[in-house]
Design an enzyme around this catalytic site. Sequence first.
Site, mmCIF file in Angstrom:
data_model
loop_
_atom_site.group_PDB
_atom_site.id
_atom_site.type_symbol
_atom_site.label_atom_id
_atom_site.label_comp_id
_atom_site.label_asym_id
_atom_site.label_seq_id
_atom_site.Cartn_x
_atom_site.Cartn_y
_atom_site.Cartn_z
ATOM 1 N N ASP A 147 0.834 -1.200 0.000
ATOM 2 C CA ASP A 147 0.000 0.000 0.000
ATOM 3 C C ASP A 147 0.871 1.253 0.000
ATOM 4 O O ASP A 147 1.598 1.511 0.970
ATOM 5 C CB ASP A 147 -0.907 0.028 1.234
ATOM 6 C CG ASP A 147 -2.017 -0.999 1.175
ATOM 7 O OD1 ASP A 147 -2.284 -1.505 0.073
ATOM 8 O OD2 ASP A 147 -2.605 -1.290 2.227
ATOM 9 N N GLY A 189 -6.369 -8.132 4.296
ATOM 10 C CA GLY A 189 -7.144 -8.412 5.489
ATOM 11 C C GLY A 189 -6.432 -9.297 6.492
ATOM 12 O O GLY A 189 -6.331 -8.968 7.681
ATOM 13 N N GLY A 190 -5.909 -10.442 6.047
ATOM 14 C CA GLY A 190 -5.232 -11.346 6.968
ATOM 15 C C GLY A 190 -3.986 -10.737 7.575
ATOM 16 O O GLY A 190 -3.680 -10.949 8.757
ATOM 17 N N ASP A 218 -10.705 -5.320 10.573
ATOM 18 C CA ASP A 218 -9.606 -6.264 10.798
ATOM 19 C C ASP A 218 -9.185 -6.273 12.263
ATOM 20 O O ASP A 218 -8.852 -7.333 12.815
ATOM 21 C CB ASP A 218 -8.412 -5.907 9.915
ATOM 22 C CG ASP A 218 -8.711 -6.048 8.432
ATOM 23 O OD1 ASP A 218 -9.507 -6.936 8.075
ATOM 24 O OD2 ASP A 218 -8.160 -5.269 7.634
ATOM 25 N N GLY A 226 -4.438 6.773 9.781
ATOM 26 C CA GLY A 226 -3.953 5.933 8.688
ATOM 27 C C GLY A 226 -4.198 4.468 8.932
ATOM 28 O O GLY A 226 -5.299 4.049 9.298
#
Length: 313
Positions: free
Chosen positions: A14, A40-41, A257, A292
Site C-alpha cells: 500500500d 485483510g489477513g 480487521d 492511517g
Amino acid sequence: MTQILTVTLNPALDLATACAGVTPGPKLRCGPETAEPGGGGVNVARAIVQLGGQARAMVALGGPNGEALARLLQERGLDIIRHQAPGDTRHSFSVTDEGTGEQYRFVLSGPEWNEAQLDAVLDHLAQEAEEGAYIVLSGSMPPGCVPGWIPRACARLSGRRVVVDTSGSHLHHQATAPAPAPHVLRMDSAEARDLAGRDLTARTESADFAETLRARGAAEIVIIARGKDGSVMATAEGRWHVTAANQTVVSAIGAGDSFVGGFVKALAEGLKTPEALRQGAAAAAAAVLSPGTQLCRAEDFAAILPRTELTAL
C-alpha cells in the site's frame, strides 16, 4: 494460547501520498510517499500482535513487491509463512487531495490463481496449522478463486476453526450455507443489508438476520458489524449486542480487521464467545482512534475495554 494463523492470498504493498489537488490532465506533483503492508489477513495478524498476542501470517508473495512487503511485515514483528504467489504482488495506491481532504484509492487486481495453486495453499495450511488452531480467511479473494473455495478450505482443514471475513460473491455463496460451515462468519452492515435484501435498521433486526444465517448453516457463529451502534452476534447459545464504546473517528481504516484480531485473540486465550465479542469491539473502537493504517494500539484498547458494554438480546 491456541495457535492463530491468518491467510492473505491477495496482499498489497500500500503506497500513500498527497498532492495539492487531484484534477485530470496535468501531472500531479505529490509529496513523500509511505509504504504499508496491506491485506485483510495481514492486518488481523498485525492487530493481534499489537494487542500483545501471537499470530502467524501466511502471505502469498511474488516479485520485487513481494520482497518489499515481506520486509515491512518482518519490521513489524510478524511471524510470516511465505507462500509463492503465481505472479507479482500487487500495489494499491492512495492520494489525498490536500485542498478537500478527500482520499482517492486505487486498488490493482493482483495475479490470477488456478485450482491447483489454490489446492496447494490448502495443503500448506494443513501442514502449518495445528489441530484446533484458528485459521482466519480475511480480505478479498484473488482473481481465479471462485465461490466455493471457502467450504473446500473448511473441508481440507477439518479439526481447525476457520474464521471468515470476506465480501462479494464469496460472501453471497457462504450465505447459502454450503457444507462444511466455518466456525465464524463476519460481515459489515452494508453487506448484511445486501444479503438480506432489506434495511436492517434496528439492532434486533440485524441479530435476527444473523440468527437466520446461523440456523441455515452459514457458520456456527455469525457476527454483523453495525458501525457506531457496535456489533451483534448469533450463536447456538443466544444473541448478543456490544457497544462501539467510542464516537471519535480519526480513521476507520482497519477497524474491521482489528475487530477480528481482538475477537480471535480472546477466543485463542480461552475466553467465552460473548467476552470475545466485547474485546473485538474494543479493538475496533481503538483502531478508529489511530491515524492511517496504524490499527489498534494497546493503550487505546486498554482504555476502551472497560467502557464496552455487552447485552444479551
